[in-house]
Design an enzyme around this catalytic site. Structure first.
Site, PDB file in Angstrom:
ATOM      1  N   ILE A 169      -7.529   7.242  -0.849  1.00 45.70           N
ATOM      2  CA  ILE A 169      -7.288   5.814  -1.018  1.00 45.70           C
ATOM      3  C   ILE A 169      -8.066   5.125   0.104  1.00 45.70           C
ATOM      4  O   ILE A 169      -7.925   5.475   1.277  1.00 45.70           O
ATOM      5  CB  ILE A 169      -5.774   5.497  -0.965  1.00 45.70           C
ATOM      6  CG1 ILE A 169      -5.529   3.988  -1.058  1.00 45.70           C
ATOM      7  CG2 ILE A 169      -5.108   6.064   0.265  1.00 45.70           C
ATOM      8  CD1 ILE A 169      -4.042   3.629  -1.176  1.00 45.70           C
ATOM      9  N   SER A 170      -8.944   4.207  -0.254  1.00 45.25           N
ATOM     10  CA  SER A 170      -9.840   3.581   0.723  1.00 45.25           C
ATOM     11  C   SER A 170      -9.066   2.828   1.797  1.00 45.25           C
ATOM     12  O   SER A 170      -7.951   2.347   1.566  1.00 45.25           O
ATOM     13  CB  SER A 170     -10.799   2.607   0.023  1.00 45.25           C
ATOM     14  OG  SER A 170     -11.637   3.275  -0.889  1.00 45.25           O
ATOM     15  N   GLN A 171      -9.684   2.722   2.988  1.00 49.11           N
ATOM     16  CA  GLN A 171      -9.041   1.957   4.044  1.00 49.11           C
ATOM     17  C   GLN A 171      -8.966   0.492   3.627  1.00 49.11           C
ATOM     18  O   GLN A 171      -9.861  -0.028   2.948  1.00 49.11           O
ATOM     19  CB  GLN A 171      -9.784   2.123   5.359  1.00 49.11           C
ATOM     20  CG  GLN A 171     -11.139   1.449   5.410  1.00 49.11           C
ATOM     21  CD  GLN A 171     -11.857   1.723   6.714  1.00 49.11           C
ATOM     22  OE1 GLN A 171     -12.646   2.660   6.804  1.00 49.11           O
ATOM     23  NE2 GLN A 171     -11.593   0.906   7.722  1.00 49.11           N
ATOM     24  N   PRO A 172      -7.910  -0.209   4.000  1.00 49.21           N
ATOM     25  CA  PRO A 172      -7.712  -1.595   3.563  1.00 49.21           C
ATOM     26  C   PRO A 172      -8.892  -2.508   3.877  1.00 49.21           C
ATOM     27  O   PRO A 172      -9.250  -3.358   3.057  1.00 49.21           O
ATOM     28  CB  PRO A 172      -6.447  -2.019   4.308  1.00 49.21           C
ATOM     29  CG  PRO A 172      -5.688  -0.747   4.492  1.00 49.21           C
ATOM     30  CD  PRO A 172      -6.740   0.301   4.737  1.00 49.21           C
ATOM     31  N   ARG A 178       0.820  -1.221   0.000  1.00 48.21           N
ATOM     32  CA  ARG A 178       0.000   0.000   0.000  1.00 48.21           C
ATOM     33  C   ARG A 178       0.849   1.263   0.000  1.00 48.21           C
ATOM     34  O   ARG A 178       0.449   2.286  -0.566  1.00 48.21           O
ATOM     35  CB  ARG A 178      -0.941  -0.012   1.214  1.00 48.21           C
ATOM     36  CG  ARG A 178      -2.053   1.048   1.166  1.00 48.21           C
ATOM     37  CD  ARG A 178      -3.023   0.853   2.305  1.00 48.21           C
ATOM     38  NE  ARG A 178      -4.178   1.750   2.217  1.00 48.21           N
ATOM     39  CZ  ARG A 178      -4.531   2.600   3.170  1.00 48.21           C
ATOM     40  NH1 ARG A 178      -3.816   2.696   4.287  1.00 48.21           N
ATOM     41  NH2 ARG A 178      -5.604   3.368   3.026  1.00 48.21           N
TER      42      ARG A 178
END
Length: 210
Positions: free
Chosen positions: A51-54, A25
């Site tokens: 960027i979306s959370q994992p 990431r």
């Protein structure tokens, strides 16, 4: 990250967990925020996007039930991180991004890191990408006021669409839509989420919605 933040919270698909563990990431964010890359939260990128959370990336991938034979349409390339995850799960990923700057940077990163089964283009994601339809899976990483009709049309029979939808950015539900046949769809509410706006002809008209 994978064990503590993702598997421990209910993600059980071994292919999703493996893909999350393989994709770095920190390579998909600016150098100055790279130390935060493995915190389970969204991070800011250019053009006011995130960027979306994992964990959310993993949830959407698991709910999409992606197989190695599937052709995937991603709406909202962003940094390219989600596309990299999806590329580990699918035959090919077509990713549509509204902002040219983000699309070019994501394309460069994906090529540099060897994710060769991802094709990135610039356009109105709310209209999908008709050229390569139908898709077995469509994943949308931005929230609109409704499910765009174009995306429903481009979903293959037995295909899965995962998309955040709601009347405002503060009130969104993650929906899974399964196409049962040419005219019938089955809808499932997966819970509350918060995403950046899906701007376009079949989405929000501006980047700020109330």
């Amino acid at each position: 990250m994978v064990e503590k933040q993702i598997a421990a919270r209910g993600i059980q698909d071994p292919r999703v967990l493996e893909a999350m563990g393989k994709v770095p990431r920190e390579r998909f964010v600016s150098e100055h925020i790279a130390p935060l890359a493995y915190e389970d939260r969204p991070l800011s990128i250019d053009e006011g996007q995130t960027i979306s959370q994992p964990f959310i990336v993993a949830v959407m991938a698991q709910q999409a039930q992606i197989t190695p034979q599937d052709k995937v349409l991603e709406i909202g390339t962003g940094s390219g991180y989600s596309a990299a995850i999806l590329s580990q799960l699918a035959s090919h990923v077509y990713s549509m991004e509204r902002y040219p700057k983000l699309a070019e940077l994501a394309k460069k990163r994906l090529q540099e890191f060897g994710y060769n089964n991802v094709t990135v283009s610039v356009g109105d994601g709310s209209l999908g990408w008709e050229e390569f339809a139908p898709y077995e899976v469509i994943i949308v990483t931005a929230g609109g006021p409704q499910i765009p009709p174009s995306l429903l049309k481009q979903l293959a029979i037995s295909g899965r669409l995962v998309i955040p939808v709601g009347p405002s950015l503060e009130s969104q539900q993650l929906m899974r839509v399964m196409r049962e046949d040419a005219d019938h769809y089955r809808y499932e509410n997966l819970g509350s989420v918060q995403f950046v706006p899906l701007v376009g002809k079949e989405g929000w008209q501006t980047t700020s919605s109330s």
